[in-house]
Design a protein around this motif. Sequence first.
Motif, PDB file in Angstrom:
ATOM      1  N   ASN A  30      43.914  53.113  44.852  1.00  0.00           N
ATOM      2  CA  ASN A  30      44.777  52.719  43.745  1.00  0.00           C
ATOM      3  C   ASN A  30      44.358  51.348  43.256  1.00  0.00           C
ATOM      4  O   ASN A  30      44.239  50.414  44.049  1.00  0.00           O
ATOM      5  N   ARG A  31      44.125  51.229  41.938  1.00  0.00           N
ATOM      6  CA  ARG A  31      43.724  49.935  41.395  1.00  0.00           C
ATOM      7  C   ARG A  31      44.104  49.862  39.918  1.00  0.00           C
ATOM      8  O   ARG A  31      44.319  50.870  39.258  1.00  0.00           O
ATOM      9  N   ILE A  32      44.184  48.613  39.450  1.00  0.00           N
ATOM     10  CA  ILE A  32      44.486  48.355  38.041  1.00  0.00           C
ATOM     11  C   ILE A  32      43.452  47.383  37.486  1.00  0.00           C
ATOM     12  O   ILE A  32      42.861  46.602  38.235  1.00  0.00           O
ATOM     13  N   TYR A  33      43.238  47.458  36.170  1.00  0.00           N
ATOM     14  CA  TYR A  33      42.335  46.512  35.506  1.00  0.00           C
ATOM     15  C   TYR A  33      43.201  45.494  34.773  1.00  0.00           C
ATOM     16  O   TYR A  33      43.955  45.840  33.860  1.00  0.00           O
ATOM     17  N   ILE A  34      43.091  44.251  35.196  1.00  0.00           N
ATOM     18  CA  ILE A  34      43.848  43.167  34.578  1.00  0.00           C
ATOM     19  C   ILE A  34      42.936  42.432  33.611  1.00  0.00           C
ATOM     20  O   ILE A  34      41.844  41.996  33.979  1.00  0.00           O
ATOM     21  N   ALA A  35      43.385  42.314  32.367  1.00  0.00           N
ATOM     22  CA  ALA A  35      42.607  41.642  31.326  1.00  0.00           C
ATOM     23  C   ALA A  35      43.294  40.346  30.924  1.00  0.00           C
ATOM     24  O   ALA A  35      44.519  40.268  30.847  1.00  0.00           O
ATOM     25  N   CYS A  36      42.496  39.343  30.638  1.00  0.00           N
ATOM     26  CA  CYS A  36      42.988  38.067  30.124  1.00  0.00           C
ATOM     27  C   CYS A  36      43.205  38.233  28.623  1.00  0.00           C
ATOM     28  O   CYS A  36      42.267  38.541  27.882  1.00  0.00           O
ATOM     29  N   LEU A  37      44.432  38.036  28.156  1.00  0.00           N
ATOM     30  CA  LEU A  37      44.737  38.242  26.739  1.00  0.00           C
ATOM     31  C   LEU A  37      44.170  37.140  25.849  1.00  0.00           C
ATOM     32  O   LEU A  37      43.808  37.407  24.700  1.00  0.00           O
ATOM     33  N   ALA A  38      44.074  35.928  26.349  1.00  0.00           N
ATOM     34  CA  ALA A  38      43.478  34.859  25.543  1.00  0.00           C
ATOM     35  C   ALA A  38      42.013  35.198  25.259  1.00  0.00           C
ATOM     36  O   ALA A  38      41.527  35.031  24.133  1.00  0.00           O
TER      37      ALA A  38
END
Length: 189
Positions: A30-38
Amino acid sequence: MQHNHYIEYINKQTKKDKTMTNTNTNTNKNRIYIACLASYNAGYLHGAWIECDDLETLLKGRDQVIKTSPVAGAEEWAIHDYELPFDISEYESFTTIIEIIEFINGSYDQEIATAIYNDCKDLAEAEEMLEKFAGSFDSVKEYGEHCADEQMNIPENLRFYLNYEAIGRDYSMDMHKIEANNTTHYFYN
């Protein structure tokens, strides 16, 4: 000149992301991709795949993405992709994600627990529903055969004459049913 810098950065980031992604060869993780919005808003692809082992791992992973952002003062983030057996929003609480995973992994049958959660989308309701599990069957007829065996005293010489599909349909009328992977899971109301 600035355009070449951007392409160079993207190429470098893509190689880095591929390295991070390829380290996880277990497709059941189980994993998620976290993106920097800036970064995203400035035209950069900056983020990382974070395994959902526990809350601390998710928080550290998120903090690392923000800390290494190519955009100064970055603070905001979002979940832009995920590999989970259930759907989440891009701003889903990490605590909620971990609780759902623990519910599924802690169940006696992960496939059934996943089907239940995906059906009701509420953890408390899913936990309650799991306690009302009656069985999994490939057809209404198979469920009817199960009901006849469990609840009726039918002589062997008469079994051939029974309409098990009708029995299964009648017995399942007041039950909650979830279909998943060509199997129907039955739950008492």
